[in-house]
Design an enzyme around this catalytic site. Structure first.
Site, PDB file in Angstrom:
ATOM      1  CG  HIS A   1     -11.504  54.794  43.635  1.00 41.06           C
ATOM      2  ND1 HIS A   1     -10.720  53.624  42.704  1.00 41.06           N
ATOM      3  CD2 HIS A   1     -12.515  55.093  42.734  1.00 41.06           C
ATOM      4  CE1 HIS A   1     -10.891  53.952  41.673  1.00 41.06           C
ATOM      5  NE2 HIS A   1     -12.152  54.802  41.512  1.00 41.06           N
TER       6      HIS A   1
ATOM      7  CG  HIS B   1     -18.936  58.850  40.324  1.00 42.80           C
ATOM      8  ND1 HIS B   1     -19.166  57.771  39.796  1.00 42.80           N
ATOM      9  CD2 HIS B   1     -17.675  59.006  40.801  1.00 42.80           C
ATOM     10  CE1 HIS B   1     -17.882  57.225  39.517  1.00 42.80           C
ATOM     11  NE2 HIS B   1     -17.003  58.054  40.174  1.00 42.80           N
TER      12      HIS B   1
ATOM     13  CG  ASP C   1     -10.847  59.600  41.279  1.00 42.01           C
ATOM     14  OD1 ASP C   1      -9.849  60.322  41.293  1.00 42.01           O
ATOM     15  OD2 ASP C   1     -11.162  58.908  39.970  1.00 42.01           O
TER      16      ASP C   1
END
Length: 278
Positions: free
Chosen positions: A243, A153, A98
């Protein structure tokens, strides 16, 4: 007329036709060479003579648009909760990353995946993708899946429906331009979903995908801890969350180098999500 004269006349006619054909061929080959355009060959005399074809009449048509049409996907339903696991048989898992792409860490992750011929799913933020479109192009070239992780985000549960749509649409547009097709998967930042996110995601043709195993790598717990969390949580159908942006992700990069070959040696197949066709 004697036979030998007939043969001589036929040879003369054939020789004349060959000369005209050779002159036309020479004229065609000369086009585009030299300092100036070559003169066009004169058409053969007689009632059957025609004007030379214009270039547009015989130019080869471009191949674009003649390939196989893009496969249409079934429009996803409006869900009330995200997909947490993969369906399928065997020891199949999925790796997801992500918040990227980040030019400091994403290329190293892609290098490791390429070394082991593994595909992964990257949920990108639009503002990051917009500045690193080359990395999205590389993901497309190497067979990875790119999903929508909003533009900036935000916490979706605190946004209006209009703002949520904007966050999704802007990111989808960037992904389509850089990756080659719109994203088919969506992940809410922080895992915070609401009804509007599910509805708008479906309207944009995206399925909501969450995760089963959270490495919590964003807390920088140490490379060894990340490896342990992936290996302890490994099981058929598992979706692993890591991530590749949003902070120092060097531990994530090192952990992938360790656990990926171990998962493969244990018989796991790392794959990407699939959507059903119409």
């Amino acid at each position: 007329m004697p036979k030998d004269q007939l043969l001589t006349r036929r040879r003369a006619l054939l020789a004349g036709a060959a000369a005209v054909g050779a002159a036309g061929t020479a004229g065609a080959l000369a086009v585009g060479s030299g300092d100036g355009p070559a003169p066009a060959a004169a058409p053969a005399p007689g009632p059957a003579a025609r004007r030379p074809l214009e270039p547009s009449a015989y130019r080869l048509q471009p191949l674009t648009g003649y390939g196989a049409p893009r496969e249409a996907l079934r429009r996803p339903p409006v869900r009330s909760e995200p997909i947490l696991r993969m369906s399928g048989r065997g020891r199949v898992m999925m790796l997801t990353f992500d918040d990227g792409p980040d030019p400091r860490y994403t290329p190293e992750i892609l290098d490791t995946l390429a070394e082991y011929d593994v595909r992964a799913t990257f949920f990108v933020c639009g503002e990051m993708a917009d500045h690193n479109r080359d990395l999205l192009s590389r993901m497309a070239d190497e067979g990875h899946v790119v999903g929508n992780h909003t533009w900036s985000h935000p916490l979706l549960t605190r946004l209006t429906r209009r703002r949520i749509r904007s966050e999704m649409e802007r990111t989808s547009e960037v992904v389509e331009r850089a990756y080659g097709e719109p994203p088919r998967w969506f992940r809410a930042p922080y895992g915070a979903w609401n009804r509007a996110a599910f509805q708008l995601g479906a309207e944009l043709g995206m399925e909501p995908l969450a995760w089963t195993v959270d490495t919590l790598d964003w807390t920088t717990p140490g490379t060894g801890t990340i490896v342990e969390r992936v290996e302890d949580g490994a099981a058929p159908g598992v979706v692993v969350l890591s991530h590749d942006a949003g902070g120092d992700r060097s531990q994530t990069v090192r952990a992938l180098r360790r656990y990926l070959p171990e998962l493969l040696d244990s018989g796991y197949h790392l794959t990407v999500p699939r959507r059903r066709l119409v």
